[in-house]
Design an enzyme around this catalytic site. Sequence first.
Site: not given
Lengths: 127, 275
Positions: B32, B140
């Site tokens: 990631r 978010d």
Amino acid sequence: MTQRTCLVVDDSLVVRKAARRIIEGFGFAVREAKDGQEALDACRAQLPDGVLLDWNMPVMDGITFLRAARAEFGPDHPRIVLCTTEAEIARIIEALSAGAQEYVMKPFDADIIRDKFTQVGLLEEVA
Amino acid sequence: MTPDSFNFLAGLVKVRSGIVLTADKGYMLETRLGTMLRREGIAGLDALALRLRAPRSEALAAEMVEALTTNESSFFRDGKPFEHLKKLLPKLAAARPPGQAIRIWSAACSSGQEAYSIAITAVGLGAALAGRRVEIVGTDLSQEMLQRAREGVYTQFEVQRGLPVQMLVKHFRQEGTRWQVAPELRAMVCWQAFNLLDDPRGLGRFDVVFCRNVLIYFDAPTKSRVLAALASLVAADGVVYLGGAETVLGLTDRLVPTPGERGVYEAARPAARTG
């Protein structure tokens, strides 16, 4: 329950093999046709539950097959899912109004085919 | 990466997002964070840990947490909650006083597919909502995700996951190989940065909360805290949708499963609560 059946219609051998592998993975018995005329003959021999249908093919294209199949076999059966590089919204609407139940824009993968087959009722919703 | 670096980075992620990275998630850091490390010219995860221990590393830390936030999403994910919502919304519309909007929260909304699926569901009900306004709040942790969600532009691949083609044709505009959510749907959603670890009362009260596949990344005390907070802001006749693999058992007694449904929870009536 008897095994569900699907006819994969595409002039590309590579695409037919890829689609067959995916759809057999869902438990279907799969037959193949390389153009609309072959597909129509295959349907007359034995009507499948679902058809995965390319648009651009020699002899008879997908939209011509679609119209012929709807005229001959009725609006609901078999379930017909277009699977084509034609991705213009006008084309999608054309196919839907000609009686397609769903539409896959290539390239596709197993997840997309599973989603579309679920939406047209060829596969059960996974809990 | 040394265990010391891993523990430091995992600790930072836990404090900032609540997400618990166990030692077997080392691979996740590698995959990631690769793009971010290259962009910042940082040699590897040990070097990253070193940079983050230094002062004035706030922006870099925020960037790392964003990159690690799980963003998997599809339209109408798991189907069932949206079928349930379709039955619930007309009841809520009938029960609310005139003029009061139905408020729905898509918590950890990622790139926005869940919020837009809610909007499509509400619009599809048409007259059954008797003109009732539906207000959707998408939150978010990640600014990058919020920006994507706000634009509502999706790839050809994304719009083929979970979204029936009839809905694609009806609710999206095509721009080359990309598809943008129609303006009238985008107008139904407001987007806001929010960390689930923070106090959500500032967001107001909600009739429906979607908080799916987020809690799985938290440890038990954090799960309990978040669930209690959700229970406190959902209407008595409203519901909270959790992910299929998530449960309230042993975590809170303030939410109870709706009988006969999976993943649907409602606020416990005071009498039914123990302790």
